[in-house]
Design a protein around this motif. Sequence first.
Motif, PDB file in Angstrom:
ATOM      1  N   LEU A  22       0.853  -1.187   0.000  1.00  0.00           N
ATOM      2  CA  LEU A  22       0.000   0.000   0.000  1.00  0.00           C
ATOM      3  C   LEU A  22       0.889   1.238   0.000  1.00  0.00           C
ATOM      4  CD1 LEU A  22      -2.907   1.124   0.278  1.00  0.00           C
ATOM      5  CD2 LEU A  22      -2.588   1.044   2.765  1.00  0.00           C
ATOM      6  N   THR A  23       0.686   2.147  -0.968  1.00  0.00           N
ATOM      7  CA  THR A  23       1.588   3.298  -1.115  1.00  0.00           C
ATOM      8  C   THR A  23       0.891   4.651  -1.155  1.00  0.00           C
ATOM      9  OG1 THR A  23       1.556   3.145  -3.542  1.00  0.00           O
ATOM     10  CG2 THR A  23       3.287   1.906  -2.380  1.00  0.00           C
ATOM     11  N   VAL A  24      -0.401   4.684  -1.509  1.00  0.00           N
ATOM     12  CA  VAL A  24      -1.075   5.966  -1.759  1.00  0.00           C
ATOM     13  C   VAL A  24      -2.489   5.928  -1.197  1.00  0.00           C
ATOM     14  CG1 VAL A  24      -1.973   7.519  -3.549  1.00  0.00           C
ATOM     15  CG2 VAL A  24       0.264   6.457  -3.851  1.00  0.00           C
ATOM     16  N   LYS A  25      -2.928   7.078  -0.688  1.00  0.00           N
ATOM     17  CA  LYS A  25      -4.331   7.262  -0.327  1.00  0.00           C
ATOM     18  C   LYS A  25      -4.966   8.184  -1.362  1.00  0.00           C
ATOM     19  CE  LYS A  25      -5.634   7.469   3.940  1.00  0.00           C
ATOM     20  NZ  LYS A  25      -5.834   7.915   5.350  1.00  0.00           N
ATOM     21  N   TYR A  26      -6.085   7.714  -1.923  1.00  0.00           N
ATOM     22  CA  TYR A  26      -6.753   8.372  -3.047  1.00  0.00           C
ATOM     23  C   TYR A  26      -8.057   8.999  -2.572  1.00  0.00           C
ATOM     24  CZ  TYR A  26      -9.748   8.538  -7.227  1.00  0.00           C
ATOM     25  OH  TYR A  26     -10.611   8.920  -8.215  1.00  0.00           O
ATOM     26  N   ARG A  27      -8.194  10.299  -2.789  1.00  0.00           N
ATOM     27  CA  ARG A  27      -9.357  11.029  -2.307  1.00  0.00           C
ATOM     28  C   ARG A  27     -10.564  10.832  -3.224  1.00  0.00           C
ATOM     29  NH1 ARG A  27      -9.252  15.640   1.079  1.00  0.00           N
ATOM     30  NH2 ARG A  27      -7.009  15.698   0.698  1.00  0.00           N
ATOM     31  N   ARG A  28     -11.696  10.515  -2.609  1.00  0.00           N
ATOM     32  CA  ARG A  28     -12.957  10.440  -3.333  1.00  0.00           C
ATOM     33  C   ARG A  28     -13.895  11.529  -2.834  1.00  0.00           C
ATOM     34  NH1 ARG A  28     -15.053   4.166  -4.008  1.00  0.00           N
ATOM     35  NH2 ARG A  28     -13.635   3.574  -5.671  1.00  0.00           N
ATOM     36  N   GLY A  29     -14.869  11.874  -3.690  1.00  0.00           N
ATOM     37  CA  GLY A  29     -15.813  12.924  -3.327  1.00  0.00           C
ATOM     38  C   GLY A  29     -15.665  14.085  -4.270  1.00  0.00           C
ATOM     39  N   ASN A  30     -15.898  15.294  -3.810  1.00  0.00           N
ATOM     40  CA  ASN A  30     -15.738  16.476  -4.641  1.00  0.00           C
ATOM     41  C   ASN A  30     -14.263  16.790  -4.802  1.00  0.00           C
ATOM     42  OD1 ASN A  30     -18.391  16.935  -5.190  1.00  0.00           O
ATOM     43  ND2 ASN A  30     -18.711  18.404  -3.538  1.00  0.00           N
ATOM     44  N   THR A  31     -13.708  16.414  -5.941  1.00  0.00           N
ATOM     45  CA  THR A  31     -12.305  16.676  -6.228  1.00  0.00           C
ATOM     46  C   THR A  31     -12.225  17.542  -7.477  1.00  0.00           C
ATOM     47  OG1 THR A  31     -12.036  14.741  -7.645  1.00  0.00           O
ATOM     48  CG2 THR A  31     -11.731  14.410  -5.271  1.00  0.00           C
ATOM     49  N   VAL A  32     -10.998  17.766  -7.933  1.00  0.00           N
ATOM     50  CA  VAL A  32     -10.806  18.598  -9.123  1.00  0.00           C
ATOM     51  C   VAL A  32     -11.539  18.028 -10.334  1.00  0.00           C
ATOM     52  CG1 VAL A  32      -9.069  19.354 -10.786  1.00  0.00           C
ATOM     53  CG2 VAL A  32      -8.607  19.540  -8.345  1.00  0.00           C
ATOM     54  N   SER A  33     -11.523  16.694 -10.477  1.00  0.00           N
ATOM     55  CA  SER A  33     -12.074  16.080 -11.692  1.00  0.00           C
ATOM     56  C   SER A  33     -13.474  15.507 -11.520  1.00  0.00           C
ATOM     57  CB  SER A  33     -11.123  14.965 -12.167  1.00  0.00           C
ATOM     58  OG  SER A  33     -10.917  14.026 -11.139  1.00  0.00           O
ATOM     59  N   HIS A  34     -13.946  15.351 -10.269  1.00  0.00           N
ATOM     60  CA  HIS A  34     -15.246  14.752 -10.034  1.00  0.00           C
ATOM     61  C   HIS A  34     -16.038  15.553  -9.003  1.00  0.00           C
ATOM     62  CE1 HIS A  34     -12.803  11.438 -11.613  1.00  0.00           C
ATOM     63  NE2 HIS A  34     -13.935  10.938 -12.070  1.00  0.00           N
ATOM     64  N   THR A  35     -17.268  15.857  -9.341  1.00  0.00           N
ATOM     65  CA  THR A  35     -18.146  16.524  -8.389  1.00  0.00           C
ATOM     66  C   THR A  35     -19.409  15.696  -8.227  1.00  0.00           C
ATOM     67  OG1 THR A  35     -19.221  17.827 -10.109  1.00  0.00           O
ATOM     68  CG2 THR A  35     -17.283  18.803  -9.059  1.00  0.00           C
ATOM     69  N   THR A  36     -20.134  15.939  -7.141  1.00  0.00           N
ATOM     70  CA  THR A  36     -21.310  15.118  -6.854  1.00  0.00           C
ATOM     71  C   THR A  36     -22.609  15.746  -7.348  1.00  0.00           C
ATOM     72  OG1 THR A  36     -21.420  16.139  -4.655  1.00  0.00           O
ATOM     73  CG2 THR A  36     -20.249  14.049  -4.842  1.00  0.00           C
ATOM     74  N   ASP A  37     -22.556  16.893  -8.037  1.00  0.00           N
ATOM     75  CA  ASP A  37     -23.783  17.499  -8.540  1.00  0.00           C
ATOM     76  C   ASP A  37     -24.053  17.149  -9.995  1.00  0.00           C
ATOM     77  OD1 ASP A  37     -21.782  18.944  -9.702  1.00  0.00           O
ATOM     78  OD2 ASP A  37     -22.576  20.926  -9.174  1.00  0.00           O
ATOM     79  N   SER A  38     -23.239  16.269 -10.558  1.00  0.00           N
ATOM     80  CA  SER A  38     -23.462  15.807 -11.929  1.00  0.00           C
ATOM     81  C   SER A  38     -23.296  14.288 -11.969  1.00  0.00           C
ATOM     82  CB  SER A  38     -22.484  16.474 -12.905  1.00  0.00           C
ATOM     83  OG  SER A  38     -21.146  16.176 -12.553  1.00  0.00           O
ATOM     84  N   PHE A  39     -23.942  13.660 -12.937  1.00  0.00           N
ATOM     85  CA  PHE A  39     -23.842  12.215 -13.060  1.00  0.00           C
ATOM     86  C   PHE A  39     -22.474  11.791 -13.579  1.00  0.00           C
ATOM     87  CE2 PHE A  39     -28.540  12.680 -13.450  1.00  0.00           C
ATOM     88  CZ  PHE A  39     -28.896  11.868 -12.381  1.00  0.00           C
ATOM     89  N   PHE A  40     -21.927  12.561 -14.510  1.00  0.00           N
ATOM     90  CA  PHE A  40     -20.665  12.201 -15.145  1.00  0.00           C
ATOM     91  C   PHE A  40     -19.773  13.434 -15.249  1.00  0.00           C
ATOM     92  CE2 PHE A  40     -24.221  10.156 -17.470  1.00  0.00           C
ATOM     93  CZ  PHE A  40     -24.081   8.867 -16.984  1.00  0.00           C
ATOM     94  N   PRO A  41     -18.451  13.248 -15.126  1.00  0.00           N
ATOM     95  CA  PRO A  41     -17.534  14.348 -15.445  1.00  0.00           C
ATOM     96  C   PRO A  41     -17.572  14.601 -16.957  1.00  0.00           C
ATOM     97  CG  PRO A  41     -16.449  12.614 -14.156  1.00  0.00           C
ATOM     98  CD  PRO A  41     -17.739  12.045 -14.656  1.00  0.00           C
TER      99      PRO A  41
END
Length: 319
Positions: free
Chosen positions: A221-240
């Motif tokens: 295990l080397t990295v922790k990956y953020r989920r949720g509202n990030t630069v490339s993904h937001t939760t107010d749309s179905f798809f980026p």
Amino acid sequence: MDSSKLPLVSILVVSYNSSSTIIETLDSAYSQSYSNVELVISDDCSSDDTIAVCKSWIETHKERFIRCKIITTEVNTGIPSNLNRGISNCSGKWIKEIAADDILLPDCVEKCIDYVLSHEEVEVLFSSIQWFSTDEAGNHLDGEIVLDEEKTKKQNEMTSREQYLCIIRDLKFSAPSPSVFYKKSLLSSFPYTELYKGYEDTPHWTKLTRNGIHLSFMGNLTVKYRRGNTVSHTTDSFFPDLYWQSRRLYFWRELRNYFIEEGLYDEYNKYRRQLLFVDLVELITGNKVSRLNRFINRFISIFVFHMFNFPDVTKKEMS
């Protein structure tokens, strides 16, 4: 071993409007147990104060690194171009890419270097990651670990040709992008494809394996990956939006031809259904999440994937 004799590793942080998260990423680079590292930050024309935050942080932490550099651009160019700019400014023999909202575990670089030094044939290495989210107080909520020992062993035993076919057929091939660790010379020969501004990883893995480059994996295990509202993904749309625009372009310019070459007609139709589904959701809902639109989204999914069929496709028709 004398640390000065160990290969220089470039930690490449790619950012875009990342002022709220990039300090955690930079702190994780600072805390690496491996000493011979430089820090390169490649920013894609952020409109917030990401650059100011980075300059301030570097001023008080620069002594830790062999070198620190910030790369900027006057226009937003997309993820692959941002990566390529950063790569061209890296001096290390190896490059550890990390998005400006993810976190390197303290021994990430050390584990990667230990692996590649004991496996001299390796040019690109993936490892396990753990996704996380944050609550309103900013506390980390840890989630699933991606890439277990069984998957690692199975994928390492594949040839590059077998890996290529798994990738284009979408057969649950696990190559966690946040974990990737590259030999720089490989990236000089095979840069990211800048045409697909929001879709950098799968086209690149496909390009590498198609050209006989084997993807290697380790179970650490080397990295922790953020989920949720990030630069490339937001939760107010179905798809980026940019992501799917890029996937659509990739299909018609490249992937479709690979399906033709391999006679993968079912996969060809499966991918077309995915694109049709996204097109219909965007057309009918405007890609905006609401209670009504969730219902519409579900109905479209049932129609496209369970009721709708493209006409039988032959190789002649595909070409």
